[in-house]
Design a protein around this motif. Structure first.
Motif, PDB file in Angstrom:
ATOM      1  N   UNK A  39      26.436  19.036  34.188  1.00  0.00           N
ATOM      2  CA  UNK A  39      26.016  17.681  33.840  1.00  0.00           C
ATOM      3  C   UNK A  39      27.217  16.741  33.870  1.00  0.00           C
ATOM      4  N   UNK A  64      24.747  25.742  27.070  1.00  0.00           N
ATOM      5  CA  UNK A  64      26.137  25.471  26.736  1.00  0.00           C
ATOM      6  C   UNK A  64      26.943  25.067  27.963  1.00  0.00           C
ATOM      7  N   UNK A  72      25.716  23.280  30.467  1.00  0.00           N
ATOM      8  CA  UNK A  72      25.409  21.859  30.661  1.00  0.00           C
ATOM      9  C   UNK A  72      26.200  21.005  29.674  1.00  0.00           C
ATOM     10  N   UNK A  73      26.306  21.494  28.427  1.00  0.00           N
ATOM     11  CA  UNK A  73      26.971  20.714  27.387  1.00  0.00           C
ATOM     12  C   UNK A  73      28.476  20.617  27.595  1.00  0.00           C
ATOM     13  N   UNK A  74      29.122  21.742  27.971  1.00  0.00           N
ATOM     14  CA  UNK A  74      30.584  21.686  28.120  1.00  0.00           C
ATOM     15  C   UNK A  74      30.955  20.817  29.318  1.00  0.00           C
ATOM     16  N   UNK A 112      29.223  18.306  30.442  1.00  0.00           N
ATOM     17  CA  UNK A 112      28.987  16.923  30.000  1.00  0.00           C
ATOM     18  C   UNK A 112      30.122  16.447  29.097  1.00  0.00           C
ATOM     19  N   UNK A 113      30.516  17.297  28.144  1.00  0.00           N
ATOM     20  CA  UNK A 113      31.544  16.898  27.177  1.00  0.00           C
ATOM     21  C   UNK A 113      32.874  16.603  27.875  1.00  0.00           C
ATOM     22  N   UNK A 114      33.295  17.495  28.791  1.00  0.00           N
ATOM     23  CA  UNK A 114      34.574  17.288  29.479  1.00  0.00           C
ATOM     24  C   UNK A 114      34.545  16.003  30.303  1.00  0.00           C
ATOM     25  N   UNK A 160      32.710  13.419  29.714  1.00  0.00           N
ATOM     26  CA  UNK A 160      32.671  12.262  28.814  1.00  0.00           C
ATOM     27  C   UNK A 160      34.056  11.945  28.248  1.00  0.00           C
ATOM     28  N   UNK A 161      34.877  12.995  28.048  1.00  0.00           N
ATOM     29  CA  UNK A 161      36.243  12.753  27.569  1.00  0.00           C
ATOM     30  C   UNK A 161      36.991  11.887  28.586  1.00  0.00           C
ATOM     31  N   UNK A 217      35.667  10.042  30.932  1.00  0.00           N
ATOM     32  CA  UNK A 217      34.984   8.743  30.969  1.00  0.00           C
ATOM     33  C   UNK A 217      35.476   7.861  29.824  1.00  0.00           C
ATOM     34  N   UNK A 218      35.616   8.463  28.633  1.00  0.00           N
ATOM     35  CA  UNK A 218      36.086   7.706  27.481  1.00  0.00           C
ATOM     36  C   UNK A 218      37.492   7.155  27.714  1.00  0.00           C
ATOM     37  N   UNK A 263      27.566  10.041  33.189  1.00  0.00           N
ATOM     38  CA  UNK A 263      26.527  11.068  33.244  1.00  0.00           C
ATOM     39  C   UNK A 263      25.411  10.629  34.184  1.00  0.00           C
ATOM     40  N   UNK A 273      16.779  21.395  26.014  1.00  0.00           N
ATOM     41  CA  UNK A 273      17.730  20.298  25.863  1.00  0.00           C
ATOM     42  C   UNK A 273      16.969  19.026  26.196  1.00  0.00           C
ATOM     43  N   UNK A 330      26.283  19.361  18.851  1.00  0.00           N
ATOM     44  CA  UNK A 330      27.229  20.342  19.398  1.00  0.00           C
ATOM     45  C   UNK A 330      28.259  20.719  18.342  1.00  0.00           C
ATOM     46  N   UNK A 382      24.212  23.856  18.194  1.00  0.00           N
ATOM     47  CA  UNK A 382      22.900  23.511  18.747  1.00  0.00           C
ATOM     48  C   UNK A 382      21.802  24.226  17.966  1.00  0.00           C
ATOM     49  N   UNK A 428      35.792   5.927  22.258  1.00  0.00           N
ATOM     50  CA  UNK A 428      34.941   6.868  22.979  1.00  0.00           C
ATOM     51  C   UNK A 428      35.646   8.196  23.162  1.00  0.00           C
ATOM     52  N   UNK A 429      36.951   8.122  23.382  1.00  0.00           N
ATOM     53  CA  UNK A 429      37.728   9.344  23.540  1.00  0.00           C
ATOM     54  C   UNK A 429      37.728  10.144  22.241  1.00  0.00           C
ATOM     55  N   UNK A 488      34.379  11.977  21.969  1.00  0.00           N
ATOM     56  CA  UNK A 488      33.998  13.102  22.822  1.00  0.00           C
ATOM     57  C   UNK A 488      35.019  14.229  22.809  1.00  0.00           C
ATOM     58  N   UNK A 489      36.282  13.893  22.522  1.00  0.00           N
ATOM     59  CA  UNK A 489      37.293  14.943  22.530  1.00  0.00           C
ATOM     60  C   UNK A 489      36.979  16.058  21.510  1.00  0.00           C
ATOM     61  N   UNK A 518      34.136  17.066  20.554  1.00  0.00           N
ATOM     62  CA  UNK A 518      33.009  17.833  21.087  1.00  0.00           C
ATOM     63  C   UNK A 518      33.491  18.839  22.134  1.00  0.00           C
ATOM     64  N   UNK A 519      34.371  18.383  23.032  1.00  0.00           N
ATOM     65  CA  UNK A 519      34.888  19.290  24.054  1.00  0.00           C
ATOM     66  C   UNK A 519      35.719  20.394  23.411  1.00  0.00           C
ATOM     67  N   UNK A 525      33.475  22.935  21.773  1.00  0.00           N
ATOM     68  CA  UNK A 525      32.815  23.774  22.772  1.00  0.00           C
ATOM     69  C   UNK A 525      33.791  24.770  23.384  1.00  0.00           C
TER      70      UNK A 525
END
Lengths: 326, 285
Positions: A71, A124, A126-128, A130-132, A134-135, A137-138, A253, B35, B229, B233, B262-263, B266-267, B269-270, B273
Motif C-alpha cells: 500500500x 501487516x 499492507x500496513x508496514x 503504508x506506514x513507511x 507515509x513517513x 510523505x510526511x 497512498x 482492513x 497499529x 490491530x 505528519x512525520x 507516522x514515524x 507507527x513504522x 511495526x
C-alpha cells in the motif's frame, strides 16, 4: 492450461502468442505514429499512460510475480520524481544522469525498507508498506526548504539528451518516453522469463517448497523489492519531466492505490496486464474528466467492479474466455 | 506549567476523539480480519449528514442520530452486498473498501460542495471552564468524558455480555465459533454496522473541533490506522492506549515541531511495526 491437453493445443498456443505479438506491434506502431497528428494534449496523455504503465509494472514485479502486496509503492515513484526534480532545479540537465540517480535513490530506499517489509505478511504487510511510505510523505510534506512542502517543486525542466534527436519539443520528448517505455517493458519480458523471474513465481506459489529446494528465498524477494523500487523511481523521474512539477501527492497512498488498481484491473503476474490497466485508467481519467467532474466516483466504482467481477484482471478474463471457447 | 497542563488536556481530548473514531476499525479487524479502508468515509458521512440535518432541523440531537443512522445503513449495505461477495483476502478487501471510500468522498463533494464545514456545539458546552488554574473549553472536557464512557461501554459489552462472548469467540477462531452455533456472518454484519456507526459518532463529536472538508475520509483513515497499529490491530484496549499515545504525541509534536507534525505521527507507527508487528497489545501470531 487446459488447451495444452487437447491435440493441437500447441498450434493454438502458437496462434495466441502470434496474436499477442501482432497486437503489441500494432499498439507500438500507433504510439509511434501519434506525433504525426501533432496534438500536444494527445501526446501528453499518451506519455502519461506510458509513465503509469511503468509505475504499475514495477509494482507488478513484487505483487504479481513475487506475491507481495504493497500500500506504499508510490514512495519509490515519488522519491524518483523528487530526485529528478532536485537535479533539474540544481542545473544537472543530463537525462541519463537524472534517470540513473532517480532509479538509484529509489532502489536504495527500497533496499533500506525491504528488510522490514519482508518480515511481514497479510494485513501487516499492507500496513508496514503504508506506514513507511507515509513517513517519507510526511517528510516531503513538512520540509519546506528542501521539498517545497505542499507547494511542491515547480519549474522542473525537461532534460537534455545525448540522443540523436532534439527532445526539447513535444514530439521529441514523447519519443524519449516511448523509447524508455519500450525498453523497460522488453526488460520486464526478459526478466520474468529468466530463471530469476520463474523462481519468483515459484516463491509466490509456494515459498516453503522453494526454500526446501534450496532457493535463497529471502534474497530473491529482497532483489525483487530493490528492482521494483528502482524501476518505480525511473518512472517517477519521467513523471517529473512530463508534469514539470513534483508535489507530495505523488508519494501519497492515493498513488499507491492507483498503481494497485492498474495492476489488478489489467492482470497481476502478467507483463502486459499492468500496461493495459494503466492505459485504461489514464485514458478513462481523461475521457471522464472531459465529460463530468465525477472522475473520483468513477475511479472508486472501477475499484469495486474490478474486485468483484475481474479479480484476475482483464487478462485473466480473456484467458478464461479463450479456454472456455477451446 | 499551565502550558503543559493545557497541552495535556488538549492531547487527551484529541486522543478520545481518535479513540471514538478508530474503535470501529479495531473491532472490525478483530472479528472479520478485514482492513476497512472505507472507515474514514463513515466518519465523514456522519459529519456531513449531521451538519446538514442540524441546518434543517436546528436540533443537534436529531442531527447526531441521523448522521449515525445514515452511516450504519451504508455500512450494513456495504457489508451485505459487497464485502460478503469479496474473497476473504487482504488485498481484494482493501481495494474494494478503498474504492468505496473514493465513491463516498466524491458523493459528499457533489452534494455538499468543497467548502469545509463545522458543526455547531451544544449551547451548554459552548463556554470555557476553569480547570486547575487554566481556562479550557468545556466541549473538549466533554469529549474526554464521552471517550472514556464509550471505552467503558465497549469493554463491558465485550467482556460481560453474551454478544461480547460471541464476538470474542469469532475473533479467536471463526470456524469453531460456527461449530458451536454462532452465526458468524450475521455477527460480522452487526460488527461492521456498529463500527460504521462509531466512526460516524467520531465525525459528529469531532464536527465542532475539526469539522469536515474534502479529503477528511483519507485523513481520518490514516490517523485511525496509526492508532490501531500502535495499539495492536483488532484490540480495543490497544486502540484506547494507541489513541492516547497518538493524541499526546500529535498535540506535542504540533506544539514543538509544527512542520514535522505528519512525520512525528507516522514515524512511531513504522517503528512499532518494525519492532513489534502486532502492536503494543496485539497477540503474537
Amino acid at each position: 492450461m487446459m488447451a495444452d491437453v487437447h491435440a493441437g493445443g500447441g498450434f493454438r498456443r502458437q496462434a495466441v502468442v502470434s496474436a499477442v505479438v501482432l497486437v503489441v506491434l500494432a499498439v507500438l506502431a500507433v504510439l509511434a505514429a501519434l506525433p504525426i497528428a501533432g496534438d500536444a494534449y494527445v501526446l501528453g496523455v499518451a506519455a502519461r499512460m506510458m509513465v503509469f504503465a511503468l509505475f504499475a509494472s514495477s509494482l507488478n514485479l513484487v505483487l504479481g510475480f513475487a506475491g507481495m502486496a504493497s500500500l506504499g509503492h508510490a514512495v519509490y515513484f515519488g522519491v524518483g520524481a523528487y530526485t529528478a526534480a532536485k537535479l533539474s532545479l540544481a542545473g544537472v540537465s543530463g537525462f541519463g544522469l537524472q534517470l540513473g540517480m532517480a532509479g538509484l535513490a529509489a532502489a536504495a530506499l527500497a533496499a533500506l525498507f525491504a528488510p522490514l517489509i519482508l518480515r511481514a505478511s497479510g494485513a501487516y504487510l499492507l500496513m508496514i508498506t503504508l506506514a513507511l511510505a507515509q513517513v517519507v510523505w510526511g517528510i516531503a510534506y513538512g520540509w519546506r526548504e528542501f521539498t517545497g512542502a505542499d507547494d511542491g517543486l515547480p519549474g522542473v525542466r525537461r532534460p537534455d539528451s545525448m540522443l540523436p534527436w532534439d527532445i526539447s519539443g513535444d514530439a521529441g520528448f514523447y519519443y524519449l518516453i516511448l523509447l524508455l517505455f519500450a525498453l523497460l517493458v522488453a526488460a520486464m519480458l526478459v526478466l520474468t522469463r529468466s530463471p530469476f523471474g520463474l523462481a519468483l513465481v515459484g516463491i509466490r506459489e509456494n515459498e516453503r517448497r522453494m526454500a526446501a529446494l534450496g532457493y535463497p528465498v529471502g534474497r530473491y524477494k529482497y532483489i525483487a523489492c530493490v528492482l521494483a523500487g528502482g524501476m518505480a523511481g525511473v518512472a517517477g523521474a519521467m513523471l517529473a519531466w512530463q508534469n514539470g512539477f513534483v508535489g507530495p501527492s505523488c508519494l501519497s497512498v492515493a498513488y499507491s492505490a492507483t498503481a494497485l488498481i492498474m495492476v489488478i484491473l489489467g492482470g497481476a503476474g502478467t507483463v502486459f496486464g499492468p500496461v493495459i490497466g494503466a492505459f485504461l485508467i489514464v485514458a478513462l481519467e481523461n475521457v471522464i474528466s472531459g465529460l463530468t467532474e465525477r472522475w473520483m466516483f468513477v475511479l472508486g466504482a472501477t475499484y469495486v467492479l474490478a474486485t468483484l467481477f475481474a479479480p484476475e484482471g482483464l487478462v485473466g478474463l480473456w484467458r478464461r474466455w479463450a479456454e472456455h471457447r477451446s | 506549567m499551565s502550558f503543559w497542563l493545557y497541552q495535556l488536556l488538549a492531547g487527551l481530548s484529541f486522543a478520545m476523539l481518535l479513540f471514538i473514531s478508530s474503535a470501529g476499525l479495531a473491532l472490525i479487524f478483530g472479528v472479520m480480519r478485514v482492513l476497512n479502508l472505507a472507515h474514514g468515509a463513515f466518519y465523514a458521512v456522519g459529519a456531513w449528514v449531521a451538519i446538514a440535518l442540524a441546518g434543517w432541523t436546528g436540533s443537534l440531537l436529531l442531527a447526531a442520530m441521523g448522521g449515525i443512522a445514515t452511516a450504519m445503513a451504508i455500512g450494513f449495505a456495504i457489508e451485505r452486498i459487497l464485502l460478503s461477495r469479496t474473497p476473504a483476502e487482504e488485498l481484494p478487501q482493501a481495494l474494494l473498501t478503498f474504492g468505496i471510500m473514493l465513491m463516498l468522498g466524491d458523493l459528499a463533494l457533489w452534494i455538499w460542495g468543497g467548502t469545509p464545514r463545522t458543526l455547531a456545539r451544544p449551547e451548554w458546552l459552548s463556554g470555557p471552564v476553569r480547570v486547575a488554574g487554566i481556562v479550557f473549553p468545556s466541549y473538549r472536557l466533554f469529549v474526554i468524558a464521552l471517550g472514556v464512557t464509550i471505552a467503558g461501554l465497549l469493554w463491558y459489552l465485550q467482556a460481560r455480555t453474551r454478544i461480547g462472548t460471541m464476538i470474542r469467540a469469532a475473533a479467536d477462531d471463526a470456524e469453531t465459533a460456527r461449530g458451536v452455533g454462532i452465526n458468524v456472518p450475521r455477527l460480522s454484519s452487526g460488527v461492521f454496522t456498529v463500527g460504521a456507526g462509531l466512526a460516524a459518532l467520531g465525525g459528529i463529536v469531532g464536527g465542532p473541533i475539526i469539522g469536515v472538508h474534502v479529503g477528511t475520509e483519507l485523513d481520518v483513515l490514516l490517523l485511525s490506522f496509526v492508532v490501531v497499529i500502535i495499539g495492536g490491530l483488532g484490540s480495543l484496549a490497544g486502540s484506547f492506549v494507541g489513541a492516547i499515545v497518538v493524541g499526546l504525541v500529535d498535540t506535542l509534536g504540533k506544539a514543538l515541531l509544527p512542520d514535522f507534525a505528519l512525520f512525528t505521527l507516522f514515524a512511531p507507527m513504522a517503528l512499532i511495526l518494525a519492532l513489534r508487528p502486532t502492536g503494543l497489545f496485539g497477540r503474537q501470531q
